[in-house]
Design an enzyme around this catalytic site. Structure first.
Site, PDB file in Angstrom:
ATOM      1  N   GLU A 150      10.742  18.927  43.496  1.00  0.00           N
ATOM      2  CA  GLU A 150      11.690  19.998  43.185  1.00  0.00           C
ATOM      3  C   GLU A 150      13.088  19.397  43.215  1.00  0.00           C
ATOM      4  O   GLU A 150      13.757  19.383  44.244  1.00  0.00           O
ATOM      5  CB  GLU A 150      11.502  21.145  44.175  1.00  0.00           C
ATOM      6  CG  GLU A 150      10.093  21.747  44.084  1.00  0.00           C
ATOM      7  CD  GLU A 150       9.756  22.726  45.198  1.00  0.00           C
ATOM      8  OE1 GLU A 150      10.656  23.056  45.996  1.00  0.00           O
ATOM      9  OE2 GLU A 150       8.583  23.147  45.274  1.00  0.00           O
ATOM     10  N   HIS A 161      15.082  24.473  46.960  1.00  0.00           N
ATOM     11  CA  HIS A 161      13.750  24.258  46.420  1.00  0.00           C
ATOM     12  C   HIS A 161      13.766  24.555  44.922  1.00  0.00           C
ATOM     13  O   HIS A 161      14.804  24.898  44.349  1.00  0.00           O
ATOM     14  CB  HIS A 161      12.737  25.164  47.127  1.00  0.00           C
ATOM     15  CG  HIS A 161      12.434  24.761  48.530  1.00  0.00           C
ATOM     16  ND1 HIS A 161      11.176  24.361  48.944  1.00  0.00           N
ATOM     17  CD2 HIS A 161      13.224  24.668  49.623  1.00  0.00           C
ATOM     18  CE1 HIS A 161      11.206  24.061  50.222  1.00  0.00           C
ATOM     19  NE2 HIS A 161      12.443  24.242  50.663  1.00  0.00           N
ATOM     20  N   GLU A 202      15.759  28.932  46.087  1.00  0.00           N
ATOM     21  CA  GLU A 202      14.980  28.429  44.954  1.00  0.00           C
ATOM     22  C   GLU A 202      15.913  28.422  43.748  1.00  0.00           C
ATOM     23  O   GLU A 202      16.368  29.467  43.290  1.00  0.00           O
ATOM     24  CB  GLU A 202      13.775  29.334  44.700  1.00  0.00           C
ATOM     25  CG  GLU A 202      12.850  29.513  45.899  1.00  0.00           C
ATOM     26  CD  GLU A 202      11.770  28.450  45.976  1.00  0.00           C
ATOM     27  OE1 GLU A 202      11.657  27.659  45.011  1.00  0.00           O
ATOM     28  OE2 GLU A 202      11.034  28.410  46.975  1.00  0.00           O
TER      29      GLU A 202
END
Length: 671
Positions: free
Chosen positions: A174, A280, A359
């Site tokens: 990631e 992430h 994220e």
């Protein structure tokens, strides 16, 4: 074998959503360190069981996306789910790798090699020595560096100001946050003194940034490319399932703490990060605590506020659909799907900080051409997030002599589940970030009278200063000595008190690595401790009293102990730890770790007394490959690094000859 391998690759990477025949699992993992797959569930409650078996990556409706190593996948198969093997995300993109640092920093639309990354981090500190320092937080399984830069206006001084941390890419595949954090470092350093907002941040906070927390995963196929990156580290462990958990205990994944995990835990113990986030990929959302249980954090409204602020600023600098999913860009972790062993809950619960998981891109390994756009989406949100450390109820806690104190700050009728914070032990600084309101705060520290302050008001995006002086409380037990002695394989602890008042007794604590089953275990700012015994106190006494405790379950090397003195009313004091070096009682040679290995491994052996040591590596034909040692060495534990550079894959032997003893073990090189 080659024909079978070609057919297997065709099945996996050509056919949509293939089912992997069970008999081919071993062959699959001969070519892949981890598997990426999906399956359906009938109820979200199933996730609570599955999260202890596999590494869940995402839950969309009734579809679960997950990773697993071979051992985990075999356990998953026992549950009988139908599944589809998916192409690993890092194999879907051919990443553009940079040819040099200058070209990389000119456009920020490529990925650096590992060597380039280390050079960049080194150059940041070298080019801006007044405000930037390189921090080597430790090594990975394969010996790569876990690097931070620390940015502050007084770089060599721990000031009474908030400590803040950004960290990225603990899942090695990631990678968007990896590049954006490098660019953020550059932006902060080059803007200091010319951009007022950034100058204010650097002058009033200590900012730590770790672009890559899992370089072994990112550079799984070699330092020259991020293609083939893995979620897990080199031991095939998901680092975001490897931390102590408030519910699932010290080892929720059933695996030892990895070097990368230990590095982050050590940082939490030696610093006082009041706010942090780890980046992430695979979704676009700000994820806030808790991940491990459904109950909400005491500061849930504040977490929603700062998450909303981050996402709203992203929305102002991007176009739909970027970060518009979930609750318009934010989510509670458990409401999404449960995980245990995550770093977010560790830093929030055990380290008493506040951490979110951001994220940052739906695509894990983002095409490099899209990296500049994602920077533009997030760069102002990065600054918004750091600025949260400047707001709240803040000040310095000292004793009557002006010395800084580590004190617990609790908000009456508000705090629970370890949401209380601590002032910094070195500076006494604290900052209780909290939603606007009026509160009652209590400040408490060992051996000091607590102090409660009522009607403390604070507004959002502002600060209220409240300095606290704590008055010493008479010490009920005066400890005048505490020693530990190696007594030929056991440790004898001795301590004396000059006076005692209502002393119920002493718990004996040992830094957690003891062989025996402890009475209980606990964690605090000094790490995990086992309670290995109890010695009854004298109650109230004005005479010198002596105590002894013997620990029969010791390991060679350094052992650490401390005492917890407990009063009859339950109040207690923990005394500083001591250490004792325990010499081995016999010669021994341990199995190298890791094994199999590439490129390096560690060979450990023990010597009960000083003697000449010969340590040699041989191939399977008995040919000497390398003499690692041929010298006189002191008694104790010794760790020797061995590199497989220049060696072919296969079995090798290492032989230790010491004190008339001969030991041989085998190791496996895999390339």
């Amino acid at each position: 074998m080659k024909l079978f391998t070609a057919i297997l690759f065709a099945i996996i990477f050509v056919l949509p959503n293939p089912l992997l025949p069970q008999q081919d699992i071993t062959e699959y993992f001969n070519h892949h360190p981890e598997i990426y797959f999906s399956f359906n569930i009938s109820s979200k409650d199933e996730v609570n069981i599955l999260t202890h078996i596999i590494s869940i990556d995402n839950v969309t409706g009734n579809t679960v996306f997950a990773y697993a190593n071979e051992e985990e996948f075999i356990e998953f198969l026992k549950l009988g789910y139908k599944y589809a093997v998916l192409t690993r995300p890092s194999l879907l993109v051919t990443p553009s790798m940079s040819s040099g640092i200058e070209d990389f920093m000119l456009s920020w639309d490529s990925y650096p090699t590992y060597e380039m990354y280390v050079s960049m981090m080194t150059q940041f500190a070298a080019n801006y020595p007044a405000i930037c320092q390189l921090i080597d937080a430790g090594n990975t399984v394969q010996g790569r560096k876990i690097l931070f830069v620390k940015i502050s206006d007084n770089i060599n001084i721990r000031e009474p100001e908030p400590q803040f941390m950004f960290s990225s890419t603990m899942h090695g595949d990631e990678t968007t946050g990896y590049i954006l954090m490098l660019r953020l470092i550059d932006s902060l350093l080059t803007s200091y003194g010319s951009v007022p907002r950034i100058t204010n941040l650097i002058n009033n906070a200590e900012i730590w940034i770790n672009p890559n927390a899992n370089p072994d995963g990112t550079y799984r196929t070699g330092n020259h490319t991020v293609s083939g990156a893995t979620r897990s580290n080199a031991n095939n462990v998901d680092l975001n399932r490897n931390f102590p958990d408030p519910v699932a205990g010290p080892h929720p994944d059933g695996k030892p703490w990895q070097p990368e995990t230990i590095a982050m835990m050590n940082l939490a113990q030696t610093n006082n990060f009041i706010l942090s986030s780890n980046f992430h990929g695979g979704a676009e959302v700000v994820n806030y605590p808790w991940d491990t249980w459904a109950q909400l954090h005491a500061d849930n409204n504040w977490f929603i506020y700062i998450s909303r602020r981050y996402a709203d600023t992203v929305h102002a600098n991007s176009s739909p659909p970027y970060m518009r999913g979930f609750n318009n860009g934010i989510t509670n972790g458990y409401a999404w799907y449960r995980i245990t062993g995550g770093r977010q809950d560790y830093y929030t619960y055990f380290a008493r900080g506040r951490e979110t998981t951001i994220e940052i891109s739906n695509t894990k390994l983002l095409p490099a051409s899209q990296l500049p756009a994602h920077w533009n989406y997030n760069k102002k949100s990065f600054l918004d997030y750091i600025e949260n450390t400047l707001y709240g109820i803040r000040g310095i806690v000292t004793d009557t002599s002006g010395n800084p104190l580590k004190a617990m700050i609790s908000v009456s009728g508000h705090d629970f589940n370890q949401s209380e914070i601590f002032s910094d032990s070195i500076t006494g600084f604290y900052n209780r970030m909290i939603m606007a309101g009026t509160y009652t705060l209590t400040f408490s520290a060992p051996d000091h009278f607590p102090q409660t302050v009522q009607n403390v008001s604070v507004a959002n995006l502002s600060s209220t200063e409240l300095n606290i002086l704590l008055v010493p409380d008479p010490i009920p037990v005066e400890l005048i000595s505490f020693t530990a002695v190696d007594a030929k394989g056991i440790v004898e602890l001795n301590w004396q008190t000059a006076a005692e008042l209502n002393n119920y007794g002493f718990e004996i604590h040992k830094r957690a690595r003891s062989k025996q089953n402890p009475i209980s275990s606990r964690q605090d700012s000094e790490g995990f401790w086992d309670v290995i015994g109890f010695v009854k106190g004298k109650g109230t006494s004005t005479e010198i009293s002596g105590y002894t405790f013997v620990d029969e379950y010791v390991s060679a090397g350094k052992n650490y102990y401390r005492l917890k003195q407990i009063d009859f009313d339950g109040s207690y004091k923990i005394y500083n730890m001591i250490e004792v070096e325990v010499l081995p009682v016999s010669f021994s040679l341990e199995q190298n770790y890791p094994n199999p290995f590439n490129p390096t491994t560690t060979i450990t052996f023990y010597l009960p007394y000083e003697t000449e040591v010969n340590l040699t590596v041989y191939d399977v034909l008995g040919n000497e490959i390398s003499q690692l040692l041929g010298e006189v060495m002191n008694a104790g534990k010794h760790n020797i690094q061995f590199s497989s550079e220049g060696l072919a894959s296969g079995i090798y032997f290492y032989r230790l000859f010491a004190g008339g003893n001969n030991f041989v073990r085998k190791m496996l090189v895999v390339k």
